[in-house]
Each structure stands twice: as C-alpha cells, then as structure tokens.
Design an enzyme around this catalytic site. Structure first.
Site, PDB file in Angstrom:
ATOM      1  N   ASN A   1       0.808  -1.225   0.000  1.00 52.80           N
ATOM      2  CA  ASN A   1       0.000   0.000   0.000  1.00 52.80           C
ATOM      3  C   ASN A   1       0.842   1.276   0.000  1.00 52.80           C
ATOM      4  O   ASN A   1       0.330   2.359  -0.247  1.00 52.80           O
ATOM      5  CB  ASN A   1      -0.933   0.017   1.213  1.00 52.80           C
ATOM      6  CG  ASN A   1      -0.164   0.000   2.526  1.00 52.80           C
ATOM      7  OD1 ASN A   1       0.407  -1.017   2.889  1.00 52.80           O
ATOM      8  ND2 ASN A   1      -0.148   1.118   3.234  1.00 52.80           N
TER       9      ASN A   1
ATOM     10  N   GLY B   1       5.226   3.079  -0.166  1.00 62.30           N
ATOM     11  CA  GLY B   1       6.659   2.897  -0.348  1.00 62.30           C
ATOM     12  C   GLY B   1       7.011   2.076  -1.571  1.00 62.30           C
ATOM     13  O   GLY B   1       6.346   2.103  -2.599  1.00 62.30           O
ATOM     14  N   ILE B   2       8.079   1.300  -1.452  1.00 64.77           N
ATOM     15  CA  ILE B   2       8.556   0.506  -2.571  1.00 64.77           C
ATOM     16  C   ILE B   2       7.586  -0.622  -2.888  1.00 64.77           C
ATOM     17  O   ILE B   2       7.468  -1.041  -4.040  1.00 64.77           O
ATOM     18  CB  ILE B   2       9.957  -0.048  -2.269  1.00 64.77           C
ATOM     19  CG1 ILE B   2      10.874   1.086  -1.847  1.00 64.77           C
ATOM     20  CG2 ILE B   2      10.535  -0.772  -3.461  1.00 64.77           C
ATOM     21  CD1 ILE B   2      12.216   0.650  -1.344  1.00 64.77           C
TER      22      ILE B   2
ATOM     23  N   TYR C   1      16.466  -5.759  13.633  1.00 67.41           N
ATOM     24  CA  TYR C   1      16.177  -5.670  12.201  1.00 67.41           C
ATOM     25  C   TYR C   1      17.241  -6.406  11.385  1.00 67.41           C
ATOM     26  O   TYR C   1      16.924  -7.174  10.466  1.00 67.41           O
ATOM     27  CB  TYR C   1      16.125  -4.199  11.800  1.00 67.41           C
ATOM     28  CG  TYR C   1      15.869  -3.956  10.331  1.00 67.41           C
ATOM     29  CD1 TYR C   1      14.593  -4.091   9.791  1.00 67.41           C
ATOM     30  CD2 TYR C   1      16.911  -3.576   9.486  1.00 67.41           C
ATOM     31  CE1 TYR C   1      14.365  -3.863   8.438  1.00 67.41           C
ATOM     32  CE2 TYR C   1      16.686  -3.337   8.140  1.00 67.41           C
ATOM     33  CZ  TYR C   1      15.413  -3.484   7.623  1.00 67.41           C
ATOM     34  OH  TYR C   1      15.189  -3.259   6.296  1.00 67.41           O
TER      35      TYR C   1
END
Length: 379
Positions: free
Chosen positions: A130, A132-133, A290
C-alpha cells in the site's frame, strides 16, 4: 507522416516516405500493409522500396490495441488520452530496429524494467503493497497487466493504493486483502481466503517490514520486529507453498537488506543462539533486531530455493541499495530526521536499487528478479 507525429514519433527515413494517396497500416498481428486510396487497393510491399515490414516488439508503455464499433483496429494511448488507427510500432519496424542488450543501473526506472513484458496471465501477491517501494512494485506489475493482490494490515490505506493505481489505468486488476504479519492467525486467514479464490500464484513478494520499532511482543508472544520482518513471511510462504507449486514456474521474492552483514546468530561456541532472535526487552536494540531478521530472510530464501526449485518454484533475496528513502523508519524520530537530511542524495523508490543478495537461476518469461530489485525491497 502526420500519423507518426500524432503517435509522438517523428519519421526520419525519407526513403520510406509514401507517395501521395498511400497510407501505411498494420494487421492485428503486426504485419504492415499499404493502402492506395486513389485506386482503392492494398498491398504488402512498400510502393517505393518494395520491402515488406513487420512491427517490432510490443506496444509502447501506455498503449493498448482495441477494436472500434466498425470492427477496425484502433490504438489507445491511455497516458495522453488519445486514439488513432496508426500502430505506434510502425515507426520501429524490424528493418529499422537495432537490438541492443538491456543494461540496468541505479538510474533505471521501475517501469523500464518491465517495458514490453506482458503479465496479463500472472497473479502476484505483495505484502505491504500500500505504500513505499511495495506500492511501486504493485503499480509496476499492475500497469503491465498482472492481477495484483496487496496483502496489508491496514485495509483503508490499501484501498487508497488500489484506487490510485486504477485511476492511472482503469483496467488495472488490483485488490487489497487483510494480512497482518504480526499475527499468525491473520496470516493463516489470508492464506485461506486467497485459496478460496481458486487463483494460481506466480509471484509472491515478501516486502513488508518494520524498523527502529520500540520493543513489544506480538499476540503470539514474539518480538514484533522479528515476527513482522521474518516469521510472518516464513509462515505465509509455508501456507501458500502448495499453490506456488501448482502454479510453476513461480517465484518467491524475499526482501532483505545489506544490513544483514552487520550481525550474527551464533553464540560464543559457534552455534545458533535462538534467544537472539526474539530477545527480552533488556537485551533489545531495534537496529540489531532488524539486522538479524534480514539475515534470517536470506538464509530462508536460499533454503527455500534449494527445496522448491526442483518443483519450478524459485526464490531470490533482494536488496534495494543503501539509503533508500521510505517510511519504514517513521517510528524513530532520530532516524526520520537523518533520512530527511539525506533525502536529496538518496535513490527514488521508483528506480532500480542494487544487486541481489542471492541469485539462483532465472525462470523464463517474467523477469521478476530485476523487477523486484528496483521496486520491491526495503533498507
């Protein structure tokens, strides 16, 4: 020659200029013929050169071939909102085209990667599509005919993304479905809902992710960064593995990051320390969490390729390039501030980002590996 200018192309070949009263047209399958309006006849050979020509390649981006109410072939330019009987490919017939190998670099736009490719027979699922990239990935595939499903946790934002793509091309086949990677229950429900559609699945882009999140546990009792970035996608692939195998040749694209290099999963004895993957709050650092999740992405992608490639399902892990500006860092004000300062020097989300972190053999047809590199990865 006015037709060439109308199609946005200039004629530079005076040898092929038609005599007065002649018109160049093409058949549905691209063969060029010549109509003599004075004598009311047609012929395949050029009236001056005697050459036969055929249109080369696919229609330019934004063009579509349709049939009018009289049964005649017309060409619609959706970008400039115009219609013509002139095939825009006639400016580039096989005799005039010099075929050069395509070279992609950091300035190549996302839509250029898919230029001339037809994805009308492909079904593609993209997590986090939905914004960004992920949105650029969805947009690129949808504008080339694919049936794209946005698997998102926020259906309101996903719905706006669907509308945005369909406003660009009214025939785009794109829809949104609920899938919250922070909930194993939600992932299973998405997989069941997708299977209920009885669709094939040719491409699964595991794109969604979070970064610089404060420590929290999901409803499944796991650290949220690890579950959203890795375990949720791991479960999603497992749930849809049978559909992927039935749809072969198929591909899974796992979005990782160059940051996977800045961590390890081993303890002091050289064995995998599972406690590092979902740490307690006192041992948590958002960037390290992350990095570990991205390392798991690559290990998973490599093993997935090893197991499923004999069945026609291939897997790639991709990295978009350093300092890609997206909203993934929005939960940490310091990272947002740093990215804002660096934004003039970062890559656009619509351009190709960089090398793959894993590169198994390609399957013929859809060059999804390149398409995903330039639009489907997060830093």
């Amino acid at each position: 020659m006015a037709a060439l200018k109308y199609a946005g192309m200039d004629d530079t070949d005076s040898e092929d200029e038609l005599p007065p009263g002649w018109e160049e047209r093409s058949t549905k399958d691209g063969w060029v013929y010549y109509a003599n309006h004075d004598e009311m006849k047609t012929q395949w050979e050029h009236p001056k050169t005697g050459k036969k020509k055929r249109c080369a390649g696919d229609l330019p981006y934004g063009w579509e071939q349709e049939t009018d109410e009289k049964g005649q072939i017309v060409y619609v330019d959706h970008i400039n909102k115009r219609t013509t009987y002139f095939d825009p490919r006639q400016a580039f017939t096989v005799e005039d085209v010099i075929i050069k190998p395509k070279r992609y670099d950091g300035n190549t736009a996302a839509l250029e990667i898919l230029q001339g490719r037809d994805f009308s027979d492909k079904v593609i699922v993209i997590t986090g599509g939905n914004s960004g990239i992920g949105f650029e990935t969805a947009r690129s595939f949808a504008l080339h005919g694919a049936h794209v499903i946005l698997a998102c946790r926020n259906l309101s934002r996903a719905g706006k993304a669907v509308i945005s793509i369909q406003e660009e091309w009214h025939k785009a086949r794109v829809e949104a479905m609920m899938c919250d990677l922070a909930s194993f229950r939600s992932v299973r429900e998405f997989a069941d809902s997708f299977k209920a559609k009885n669709l094939p699945l040719h491409i699964l882009v595991c794109n969604a992710g979070v970064c610089t999140q404060p420590w929290s546990l999901t409803e499944d009792g796991l650290e949220s960064t690890f579950q959203v970035c890795h375990l949720g996608h791991f479960l999603l692939v497992q749930c849809l593995q049978d559909v992927l195998r039935r749809s072969a040749p198929a591909r899974v694209v796992v979005v990782s990051s160059e940051s996977h290099r800045f961590t390890d999963l081993l303890d002091s004895c050289g064995k995998v320390d599972l406690a590092l993957l979902s740490p307690a709050k006192k041992n948590y650092w958002s960037m390290l969490a992350y990095n570990r999740a991205k390392l798991c992405n690559i290990l998973f992608s490599n093993e997935l390729h090893r197991r499923l490639s004999p069945h026609g399902v291939y897997s790639n892990a991709v990295h978009p390039g350093n300092m890609m500006y997206t909203s993934i860092h929005q939960s940490w004000w310091l990272m947002t501030f740093l990215f804002t300062l660096a934004r003039p020097f970062t890559k656009s989300m619509t351009v190709w980002g960089g090398p793959s972190t894993a590169s198994p053999p390609h399957w013929p047809g859809a060059n999804v590996h390149e398409a995903s590199i330039q639009t489907g990865a997060l830093l």
